[in-house]
Design a protein around this motif. Sequence first.
Motif, PDB file in Angstrom:
ATOM      1  N   ILE A   1       0.777   5.798  10.831  1.00 53.73           N
ATOM      2  CA  ILE A   1       0.464   4.695  11.719  1.00 53.73           C
ATOM      3  C   ILE A   1       2.096   3.820  11.760  1.00 53.73           C
ATOM      4  CG2 ILE A   1      -0.083   2.178  11.924  1.00 53.73           C
ATOM      5  CD1 ILE A   1      -2.744   3.321  10.647  1.00 53.73           C
ATOM      6  N   LYS A   2       2.928   4.018  10.457  1.00 57.83           N
ATOM      7  CA  LYS A   2       4.245   3.241  10.495  1.00 57.83           C
ATOM      8  C   LYS A   2       5.007   4.174  11.298  1.00 57.83           C
ATOM      9  CE  LYS A   2       7.124   2.847   6.431  1.00 57.83           C
ATOM     10  NZ  LYS A   2       7.228   3.034   4.955  1.00 57.83           N
ATOM     11  N   ASP A   3       4.789   5.643  11.235  1.00 56.92           N
ATOM     12  CA  ASP A   3       5.968   6.485  11.940  1.00 56.92           C
ATOM     13  C   ASP A   3       5.543   6.072  13.545  1.00 56.92           C
ATOM     14  OD1 ASP A   3       7.348   8.624  12.440  1.00 56.92           O
ATOM     15  OD2 ASP A   3       5.421   9.698  13.018  1.00 56.92           O
ATOM     16  N   ALA A   4       4.264   5.733  13.855  1.00 59.89           N
ATOM     17  CA  ALA A   4       4.026   5.604  15.358  1.00 59.89           C
ATOM     18  C   ALA A   4       4.969   4.386  15.685  1.00 59.89           C
ATOM     19  CB  ALA A   4       2.414   5.546  15.523  1.00 59.89           C
ATOM     20  N   ILE A   5       4.698   3.448  14.594  1.00 59.60           N
ATOM     21  CA  ILE A   5       5.248   2.013  15.229  1.00 59.60           C
ATOM     22  C   ILE A   5       6.776   2.287  15.137  1.00 59.60           C
ATOM     23  CG2 ILE A   5       5.435  -0.266  14.534  1.00 59.60           C
ATOM     24  CD1 ILE A   5       2.621   0.042  13.162  1.00 59.60           C
ATOM     25  N   LEU A   6       7.126   2.834  14.236  1.00 56.54           N
ATOM     26  CA  LEU A   6       8.696   2.877  14.015  1.00 56.54           C
ATOM     27  C   LEU A   6       9.427   3.679  15.005  1.00 56.54           C
ATOM     28  CD1 LEU A   6       9.161   2.252  10.000  1.00 56.54           C
ATOM     29  CD2 LEU A   6       9.534   0.646  11.913  1.00 56.54           C
ATOM     30  N   ASN A   7       8.796   4.900  15.039  1.00 55.20           N
ATOM     31  CA  ASN A   7       9.457   6.113  15.787  1.00 55.20           C
ATOM     32  C   ASN A   7       8.910   6.435  17.146  1.00 55.20           C
ATOM     33  OD1 ASN A   7      11.247   6.499  13.417  1.00 55.20           O
ATOM     34  ND2 ASN A   7       9.610   7.482  12.458  1.00 55.20           N
ATOM     35  N   LYS A   8       7.767   6.051  17.288  1.00 53.90           N
ATOM     36  CA  LYS A   8       7.125   6.457  18.599  1.00 53.90           C
ATOM     37  C   LYS A   8       6.925   5.388  19.676  1.00 53.90           C
ATOM     38  CE  LYS A   8       5.397  10.565  16.682  1.00 53.90           C
ATOM     39  NZ  LYS A   8       4.383  10.904  15.606  1.00 53.90           N
ATOM     40  N   ASN A   9       7.365   4.239  19.265  1.00 53.25           N
ATOM     41  CA  ASN A   9       7.562   2.959  19.943  1.00 53.25           C
ATOM     42  C   ASN A   9       6.140   2.355  20.391  1.00 53.25           C
ATOM     43  OD1 ASN A   9       8.965   0.871  21.284  1.00 53.25           O
ATOM     44  ND2 ASN A   9       8.772   2.087  23.524  1.00 53.25           N
ATOM     45  N   CYS A  10       5.347   2.629  19.339  1.00 51.80           N
ATOM     46  CA  CYS A  10       3.782   2.090  19.667  1.00 51.80           C
ATOM     47  C   CYS A  10       3.905   0.691  18.809  1.00 51.80           C
ATOM     48  CB  CYS A  10       2.808   2.976  19.022  1.00 51.80           C
ATOM     49  SG  CYS A  10       2.812   4.706  19.219  1.00 51.80           S
TER      50      CYS A  10
ATOM     51  N   CYS B   1     -12.288   6.597   9.815  1.00 53.69           N
ATOM     52  CA  CYS B   1     -13.197   7.378  10.522  1.00 53.69           C
ATOM     53  C   CYS B   1     -11.886   8.665  10.928  1.00 53.69           C
ATOM     54  CB  CYS B   1     -13.434   6.564  11.677  1.00 53.69           C
ATOM     55  SG  CYS B   1     -14.775   5.458  11.573  1.00 53.69           S
ATOM     56  N   ASN B   2     -11.180   8.174  11.250  1.00 54.51           N
ATOM     57  CA  ASN B   2     -10.006   9.541  11.832  1.00 54.51           C
ATOM     58  C   ASN B   2      -9.066   9.842  10.658  1.00 54.51           C
ATOM     59  OD1 ASN B   2     -10.831   9.454  14.706  1.00 54.51           O
ATOM     60  ND2 ASN B   2     -10.454   7.167  14.090  1.00 54.51           N
ATOM     61  N   GLY B   3      -9.183   9.511   9.447  1.00 50.90           N
ATOM     62  CA  GLY B   3      -8.312   9.999   8.298  1.00 50.90           C
ATOM     63  C   GLY B   3      -6.721   9.779   8.607  1.00 50.90           C
ATOM     64  N   VAL B   4      -6.467   8.580   9.289  1.00 50.66           N
ATOM     65  CA  VAL B   4      -5.232   8.272   9.403  1.00 50.66           C
ATOM     66  C   VAL B   4      -4.540   7.414   8.356  1.00 50.66           C
ATOM     67  CG1 VAL B   4      -3.541   7.337  11.260  1.00 50.66           C
ATOM     68  CG2 VAL B   4      -5.778   8.171  12.045  1.00 50.66           C
ATOM     69  N   THR B   5      -3.284   7.929   7.790  1.00 48.24           N
ATOM     70  CA  THR B   5      -2.584   7.126   6.781  1.00 48.24           C
ATOM     71  C   THR B   5      -1.921   6.101   7.354  1.00 48.24           C
ATOM     72  OG1 THR B   5      -0.729   8.794   6.626  1.00 48.24           O
ATOM     73  CG2 THR B   5      -2.737   9.365   5.381  1.00 48.24           C
ATOM     74  N   LYS B   6      -1.553   5.479   6.416  1.00 48.44           N
ATOM     75  CA  LYS B   6      -0.367   4.392   6.553  1.00 48.44           C
ATOM     76  C   LYS B   6       0.993   4.934   7.039  1.00 48.44           C
ATOM     77  CE  LYS B   6       2.441   0.913   4.355  1.00 48.44           C
ATOM     78  NZ  LYS B   6       2.922   0.327   3.063  1.00 48.44           N
ATOM     79  N   GLU B   7       1.437   6.173   6.517  1.00 49.72           N
ATOM     80  CA  GLU B   7       2.456   6.462   6.755  1.00 49.72           C
ATOM     81  C   GLU B   7       2.491   7.000   8.424  1.00 49.72           C
ATOM     82  OE1 GLU B   7       3.489  10.045   4.579  1.00 49.72           O
ATOM     83  OE2 GLU B   7       5.609   9.903   5.061  1.00 49.72           O
TER      84      GLU B   7
ATOM     85  N   LEU C   1       0.852  -1.117   0.147  1.00 44.26           N
ATOM     86  CA  LEU C   1      -0.171  -0.011  -0.066  1.00 44.26           C
ATOM     87  C   LEU C   1       0.904   1.456  -0.035  1.00 44.26           C
ATOM     88  CD1 LEU C   1      -2.704  -0.789   2.607  1.00 44.26           C
ATOM     89  CD2 LEU C   1      -3.101  -0.874  -0.019  1.00 44.26           C
ATOM     90  N   PRO C   2       0.560   2.241  -0.754  1.00 46.02           N
ATOM     91  CA  PRO C   2       1.188   3.511  -0.530  1.00 46.02           C
ATOM     92  C   PRO C   2       1.269   4.024   0.618  1.00 46.02           C
ATOM     93  CG  PRO C   2      -0.867   3.787  -2.048  1.00 46.02           C
ATOM     94  CD  PRO C   2      -0.645   2.306  -1.678  1.00 46.02           C
ATOM     95  N   ASP C   3       2.247   4.990   0.862  1.00 48.86           N
ATOM     96  CA  ASP C   3       2.271   5.626   2.373  1.00 48.86           C
ATOM     97  C   ASP C   3       1.192   6.601   2.595  1.00 48.86           C
ATOM     98  OD1 ASP C   3       4.302   4.275   3.263  1.00 48.86           O
ATOM     99  OD2 ASP C   3       5.757   6.014   3.109  1.00 48.86           O
ATOM    100  N   ASP C   4       0.499   7.197   1.639  1.00 48.34           N
ATOM    101  CA  ASP C   4      -0.708   8.054   1.874  1.00 48.34           C
ATOM    102  C   ASP C   4      -1.882   7.349   1.842  1.00 48.34           C
ATOM    103  OD1 ASP C   4      -0.753   7.619  -0.766  1.00 48.34           O
ATOM    104  OD2 ASP C   4      -0.799   9.420  -1.459  1.00 48.34           O
ATOM    105  N   GLU C   5      -1.979   6.064   1.884  1.00 50.92           N
ATOM    106  CA  GLU C   5      -3.114   5.458   1.925  1.00 50.92           C
ATOM    107  C   GLU C   5      -3.863   5.751   3.085  1.00 50.92           C
ATOM    108  OE1 GLU C   5      -3.752   2.982  -0.846  1.00 50.92           O
ATOM    109  OE2 GLU C   5      -5.864   2.703  -0.041  1.00 50.92           O
ATOM    110  N   ILE C   6      -5.294   5.959   3.002  1.00 44.58           N
ATOM    111  CA  ILE C   6      -5.946   5.995   4.407  1.00 44.58           C
ATOM    112  C   ILE C   6      -6.348   4.668   4.964  1.00 44.58           C
ATOM    113  CG2 ILE C   6      -8.030   6.675   5.498  1.00 44.58           C
ATOM    114  CD1 ILE C   6      -6.869   9.222   4.766  1.00 44.58           C
ATOM    115  N   ILE C   7      -5.853   4.307   6.255  1.00 46.94           N
ATOM    116  CA  ILE C   7      -6.096   2.996   6.723  1.00 46.94           C
ATOM    117  C   ILE C   7      -7.350   3.304   7.766  1.00 46.94           C
ATOM    118  CG2 ILE C   7      -4.967   1.441   8.415  1.00 46.94           C
ATOM    119  CD1 ILE C   7      -3.514   1.560   5.839  1.00 46.94           C
ATOM    120  N   CYS C   8      -7.261   4.186   8.352  1.00 44.47           N
ATOM    121  CA  CYS C   8      -8.491   4.453   9.337  1.00 44.47           C
ATOM    122  C   CYS C   8      -9.264   5.621   8.675  1.00 44.47           C
ATOM    123  CB  CYS C   8      -8.127   4.733  10.618  1.00 44.47           C
ATOM    124  SG  CYS C   8      -9.442   5.143  11.823  1.00 44.47           S
TER     125      CYS C   8
END
Length: 811
Positions: free
Chosen positions: A432-441, A424-430, A415-422
């Motif tokens: 979420i990826k950033d939260a996982i990789l850089n914010k320890n989520c 309801c809340n307009g959250v993109t893959k990017e 999926l491209p990074d700007d793909e909306i995953i959520c």
Amino acid sequence: MATKKLVMVGNGMAGVRALEHLLKLAPDAYEITIFGAEPYPNYNRIMLSSVLAGGADIQEIVINDWDWYKENRIQLYAGHMVTRIDTKNRVVYSDQGAEAKYDVLIMATGSNPFMLPLPGADKEGVIAFRDIKDCEMMMETSKKHKKAVVIGGGLLGLEAARGLLHLGMDVSVVHIHPYLMERQLDETASRMLQRELEAQGMTFLLSKHSESIMGRKRVKELRFTDGTRVDADLIVMAVGIRPNVALAKSAGIEVNRGIVVNDYMETNIPGIYAVGECAEHRGIAYGLVAPLYEQGAVLAKRLAGVDTAGYAGSVTSTKLKVSGVDVFSAGHFAEPEGTRALRYQDEVEGVYKKIVIHDDRLVGAVLFGDTGDGSKLFSLMKSRESVKGREKELLLGFAVGAGASVSPEERLASLPDDEIICGCNGVTKETIKDAILNKNCTTVSSVKACTKASGSCGGCKPLVEGLVQLYAGDVAGEPVKEGICGCTTLNRDEIVAEISRMGLKSIKEVMNVLGWNNPEGCSKCRPSLNYYLGMLFPESYKDEKESRFTNERYHGNIQKDGTYSVVPRIYGGVTSPSELKKIAEVAEKFDVPMVKITGGQRIDLLGVKKEDLPKMWEELDMPSGYAYGKALRTVKTCVGSTFCRFGTQDSIGMGIRLEKELERLSTPAKVKLAVSGCPRNCAEATIKDFGVVAIDGGWELHVGGNGGVHVRATELLCVVKTEDEVVEWASAFIQYYREHAQWNERTSVWIERVGLDSVKKALEKKKDREALHARLKLALSTQKDPWKEILSDKELRKNFEPLPNAEPVKN
Ligand SMILES: Cc1cc2nc3c(=O)[nH]c(=O)nc-3n(C[C@H](O)[C@H](O)[C@H](O)COP(=O)(O)OP(=O)(O)OC[C@H]3O[C@@H](n4cnc5c(N)ncnc54)[C@H](O)[C@@H]3O)c2cc1C
Ligand SMILES: NC(=O)c1ccc[n+]([C@@H]2O[C@H](COP(=O)([O-])OP(=O)(O)OC[C@H]3O[C@@H](n4cnc5c(N)ncnc54)[C@H](O)[C@@H]3O)[C@@H](O)[C@H]2O)c1
Ligand code: SF4
Ligand code: FES
């Protein structure tokens, strides 16, 4: 400069989300006061459907608790309805006597459910489905009443109906159109949906116009204009919503269907804004959170003095939140003039897809049965990019053809990074990826806390989980948690807990709701789920035969040449001359190549052709010995005190009694018993799952033995005096094992895993043993002899007919 006073009327999802943004952008710009007519802090209305369907508790759906208001220095008047706005002096007044001055006023009053003005609509038991109070009322009603009628076959009506089914009510859905969800689906998808929901237990009354509600004080029936009627103890109206504009109108704010706003959410009166379902923007009042959150983001920027291009309106998409059913709809699904539609339909798999194209752009989509590509299609729709030449790919997506081999991980990774995953809340893959990789989520809940993804309808949770799995392993260097198989990360205990908490009723539903990454499951999880569901809901769960192994489907052990074995039950290993004669005659008649006495003291007729099985069972007229199943196998006995000079107790009688008490019981893995009449232990009770050894004046009860590949001697569970106690302990032990072991885990492995002490502790109190025994009896009460069942059912018998030119099955 003095801080400005901001008052908000309405404490719902859209208004509070706008304030959350504002607090981030300009934390000290306003002194905030909120009036909320409901006596709760801000909660997730969307999740009321899950609360009703048993997927969440009311406490779990609070978005911002009381402390959040304090921490952000917000004065909250909960349970206060604002009844008057003095726009000249800029003051609002509540029905409880509170008043507040404002510089800025936000109207966030949401919608009111539309109540059909039918005669009798004021009777007890006629409600809407909009808030916590309605939800509680339905839960209460289901305890005393049985018949629920939902008027309205839209999103809300169907989610209400699913919840009421979960609460044990008989549910009829009355719909005014000939097919369901006509605002989101075309007729084909709608019919497929109807079939699926009927299979879940809903009844549909289509093309029905409600006329009146009958009953004395409480509703008793609903009548239709065609003269027909339906019984009802509860009527839930879910026929749409109306923006809540009365207060605004009385204050002189311009209203049409909703409160009229411009692109900056400003009303016609300076200083007064509107956001959410109550607002009408460019002629549209939205009824889904995604556009309302977009409005909130614009409003927050406006109030914080941050530049914004304004709100330009939204394309919307919806997903029905009914477990076991995947439905997605977006944009112009109904093929307006000038558009062309492409369809894909697979009735066998229950999949339907339609995309609608206008001027080479994707403008609408309907997906049923496989909604995996929903967010991708929705993104394309919003981006308005040309899809020329890619139509087939969009329609067939990853589900069939070339894409069939694409794994869920690969699909997410691609999926491209700007793909909306959520959505309801307009959250993109990017993000979420950033939260996982850089914010320890590294868990779904931490991603939710950080990005809000999956925090509203929960529809995107499987995608968020997939992304966590995809990226969390890399970041933390930790192994990703192992599930019962590759299809899930959940272990046995988590799955069983979720099934019972949410009342999930079928394998498909479990996989759907718990976010299986392989929608078909595999040969490990399908039989496991089949066992867990049957164990949890013995009375209501319908065994899914296709999820069992061949042996259990044909009620015989398949042999290496593709033939089967027939092992009739011989209680305690004790037979009679007439029974032996019968077995011999059947063996001769069907040319059985081998007759063998088994290690468990039974007679095995080996080498039987599949098509001969039913006829042999018929002629034998004996119960199945279950020599093939994850079930109670045999109870081996020695001759005991009846004939043996060493015998201290009647081991044969005890063994036969146990076998009769426990036969047909389905268990996580096979279970073998033995009873010896003295400590010489001729029946080898100490290598059985449950071994009984007679001693002077009582019985020793041994557990967790195994005589197979990993030989294990039993451990002593306890010593009892009477035969009744033997039955009680054996039943309690086996039921406890049924309820706690993993599917396919023998007692020997299970005991080593959990420890004998924990088992002893669970069984030490008589009342606990009795409760386990009662649950075991309930499970047994639903079981029938499988051979007899097949003999009396023509359809089942057909499964044994030879296929033309069939090869013997190879194992
Ligand atoms: C059961 C259910 C399931 C849903 N599922 C989904 C879904 O899956 N996806 C989706 O996108 N949307 C869904 N929706 C719709 C979604 O919940 C709404 O769009 C959203 O809640 C609207 O937010 P809002 O803030 O505009 O209004 P609301 O959340 O209704 O908030 C308005 C609040 O204002 C209060 N209020 C009104 N007048 C006054 C007054 N005069 N004084 C003080 N307070 C006042 C009301 O009591 C209410 O609490 C669902 C709705 C329901 C009922
Ligand atoms: N999963 C979701 O996204 C979700 C879930 C629940 C609610 N919601 C939102 O909540 C709001 C309310 O939902 P809703 O389903 O009530 O609204 P709706 O307007 O979407 O659907 C109402 C349905 O009731 C039917 N209807 C109207 N009059 C009727 C009558 N007299 N008899 C029988 N049927 C009749 C209509 O044909 C329509 O299909 C909507 O904005 C909806 O989008 C969304
Ligand atoms: S265990 Fe052996 S010795 Fe004891 S009664 Fe049975 S057959 Fe006789
Ligand atoms: S799509 Fe609804 S919470 Fe993410």
